[in-house]
Scaffold this motif. Structure first.
Motif, PDB file in Angstrom:
ATOM      1  N   ALA A 184       0.481  -1.429   0.276  1.00 48.45           N
ATOM      2  CA  ALA A 184       0.190   0.155   0.326  1.00 48.45           C
ATOM      3  C   ALA A 184       0.778   1.366  -0.314  1.00 48.45           C
ATOM      4  O   ALA A 184       0.244   2.301  -0.168  1.00 48.45           O
ATOM      5  CB  ALA A 184      -0.646  -0.353   1.121  1.00 48.45           C
ATOM      6  N   ALA A 185       1.707   1.527   0.969  1.00 52.22           N
ATOM      7  CA  ALA A 185       3.007   2.414   0.545  1.00 52.22           C
ATOM      8  C   ALA A 185       3.294   2.107  -0.790  1.00 52.22           C
ATOM      9  O   ALA A 185       3.304   3.388  -1.174  1.00 52.22           O
ATOM     10  CB  ALA A 185       4.110   2.241   1.686  1.00 52.22           C
ATOM     11  N   GLY A 186       3.539   1.844  -1.300  1.00 52.86           N
ATOM     12  CA  GLY A 186       4.225   2.070  -2.603  1.00 52.86           C
ATOM     13  C   GLY A 186       3.423   2.383  -3.239  1.00 52.86           C
ATOM     14  O   GLY A 186       3.710   3.343  -4.670  1.00 52.86           O
ATOM     15  N   GLU A 187       1.812   2.178  -3.359  1.00 46.53           N
ATOM     16  CA  GLU A 187       0.643   2.321  -4.193  1.00 46.53           C
ATOM     17  C   GLU A 187       0.385   3.796  -3.352  1.00 46.53           C
ATOM     18  O   GLU A 187       0.168   4.532  -5.152  1.00 46.53           O
ATOM     19  CB  GLU A 187      -0.047   1.299  -4.254  1.00 46.53           C
ATOM     20  N   LEU A 188       0.712   4.075  -2.347  1.00 42.55           N
ATOM     21  CA  LEU A 188       0.453   5.708  -2.170  1.00 42.55           C
ATOM     22  C   LEU A 188       1.793   6.567  -2.434  1.00 42.55           C
ATOM     23  O   LEU A 188       1.211   7.684  -2.817  1.00 42.55           O
ATOM     24  CB  LEU A 188       0.133   5.834  -1.094  1.00 42.55           C
ATOM     25  N   ARG A 189       2.967   5.815  -2.675  1.00 39.41           N
ATOM     26  CA  ARG A 189       3.529   6.688  -3.283  1.00 39.41           C
ATOM     27  C   ARG A 189       3.241   7.312  -4.643  1.00 39.41           C
ATOM     28  O   ARG A 189       3.706   8.338  -5.048  1.00 39.41           O
ATOM     29  CB  ARG A 189       5.254   5.708  -3.396  1.00 39.41           C
ATOM     30  N   ARG A 190       3.316   6.118  -5.261  1.00 42.09           N
ATOM     31  CA  ARG A 190       3.037   6.336  -6.638  1.00 42.09           C
ATOM     32  C   ARG A 190       1.617   7.062  -7.058  1.00 42.09           C
ATOM     33  O   ARG A 190       2.008   8.342  -7.814  1.00 42.09           O
ATOM     34  CB  ARG A 190       2.303   4.851  -7.450  1.00 42.09           C
ATOM     35  N   ALA A 191       0.329   7.522  -6.355  1.00 39.15           N
ATOM     36  CA  ALA A 191      -0.221   8.017  -6.630  1.00 39.15           C
ATOM     37  C   ALA A 191      -0.252   9.348  -5.946  1.00 39.15           C
ATOM     38  O   ALA A 191      -1.169  10.453  -6.104  1.00 39.15           O
ATOM     39  CB  ALA A 191      -1.684   7.633  -6.158  1.00 39.15           C
ATOM     40  N   HIS A 192       0.193   9.356  -4.829  1.00 36.48           N
ATOM     41  CA  HIS A 192       0.766  10.563  -3.926  1.00 36.48           C
ATOM     42  C   HIS A 192       2.649  11.581  -3.885  1.00 36.48           C
ATOM     43  O   HIS A 192       2.996  11.307  -3.202  1.00 36.48           O
ATOM     44  CB  HIS A 192       0.343  10.678  -2.759  1.00 36.48           C
ATOM     45  N   PRO A 193       2.978  10.947  -5.346  1.00 33.27           N
ATOM     46  CA  PRO A 193       4.478  11.447  -5.310  1.00 33.27           C
ATOM     47  C   PRO A 193       5.143  12.168  -4.043  1.00 33.27           C
ATOM     48  O   PRO A 193       4.712  13.575  -3.974  1.00 33.27           O
ATOM     49  CB  PRO A 193       5.402  12.066  -6.585  1.00 33.27           C
ATOM     50  N   GLY A 194       5.931  12.031  -3.337  1.00 31.27           N
ATOM     51  CA  GLY A 194       6.051  13.373  -2.182  1.00 31.27           C
ATOM     52  C   GLY A 194       5.572  13.026  -0.741  1.00 31.27           C
ATOM     53  O   GLY A 194       6.032  13.464   0.045  1.00 31.27           O
ATOM     54  N   LEU A 195       4.769  11.972  -0.824  1.00 32.22           N
ATOM     55  CA  LEU A 195       3.864  11.943   0.427  1.00 32.22           C
ATOM     56  C   LEU A 195       4.905  11.067   1.168  1.00 32.22           C
ATOM     57  O   LEU A 195       5.479   9.639   1.127  1.00 32.22           O
ATOM     58  CB  LEU A 195       2.821  11.510  -0.070  1.00 32.22           C
TER      59      LEU A 195
END
Length: 217
Positions: free
Chosen positions: A66-77
């Motif tokens: 999920a962390a990887g998916e979040l980073r792709r959806a929200h770059p820099g988060l």
């Protein structure tokens, strides 16, 4: 700081929410399932996400995925992973971009260290537990560029990979800050890190360390 917490343990999750709230942060969402995390982040626009690596639905590495998916959806988060056990499969790609931390859960009990890690990650830095870094070491692969480093230079680079500044490294190794700077110059040269902004060179050096020391498989 606005924070989203994701952990399937109700007791741990509520304890973490209380700790963060007591020191002045705002927990904008707290979920217990990796499948709930993307929506919680999208709806609350947090400054930082704290994620348990092992979560439902499979209780394997759902949180890390999920962390990887979040980073792709929200770059820099910025995000901080927590785990009872070291799971390194997804960490290298995330730490390469900064704003990432990975701590074992018992680190939360060391409140000052934990809060310091949160601050570093939220500011775009990194915070890696020493045991996480240690798990990436593989003696069979030390015939790489890392073999060019002295033992002291490896000590310095390991602490840099954990997210420490030169001053922090100096304190932990009982060295002068200028000595640490000298070691870092030698490390960057020996690892053939290209000339860029100093901060990015440090990140590249840390990532090189993790990639070359990472167990195969």
């Amino acid at each position: 700081m606005r924070i989203v917490v994701a952990d399937d343990s109700v007791l741990f999750r509520e304890g973490l929410v209380r700790l963060l709230t007591e020191v002045g942060h705002t927990v904008v969402a707290a979920v217990g399932d990796a499948d709930q995390l993307p929506a919680a982040v999208a709806e609350s626009a947090p400054d930082l996400v704290v994620i348990d690596v092992r979560m439902p639905p499979t209780m394997t590495d759902d949180g890390a995925k999920a962390a990887g998916e979040l980073r792709r959806a929200h770059p820099g988060l910025p995000m901080l992973l927590l785990s009872q056990h070291v799971e390194t499969r997804h960490s290298v790609a995330l730490v390469a971009e900064g704003g990432f931390g990975y701590l074992l859960k018992d680190r939360v009990l060391r409140v000052d260290d934990f809060l310091d890690a949160l601050t570093r990650v939220a500011a775009g830095g990194s915070a890696l537990d020493p045991q996480v870094v240690g798990a990436l070491l593989a003696p069979a692969r030390r015939d790489t560029a890392l073999s060019r480093l002295t033992d002291r230079e490896r000590d310095v680079l390991a602490l840099v990979a954990e997210g420490h500044s030169n001053a922090g490294v100096a304190t932990r190794l009982h060295l002068g800050e200028r000595t640490v700077e000298t070691h870092m110059r030698a490390i960057l040269q020996k690892l053939d890190i290209p000339e860029t902004a100093d901060h990015h060179r440090r990140v590249l050096a840390a990532v090189t360390y993790l990639l070359l020391a990472r167990p195969a498989g």
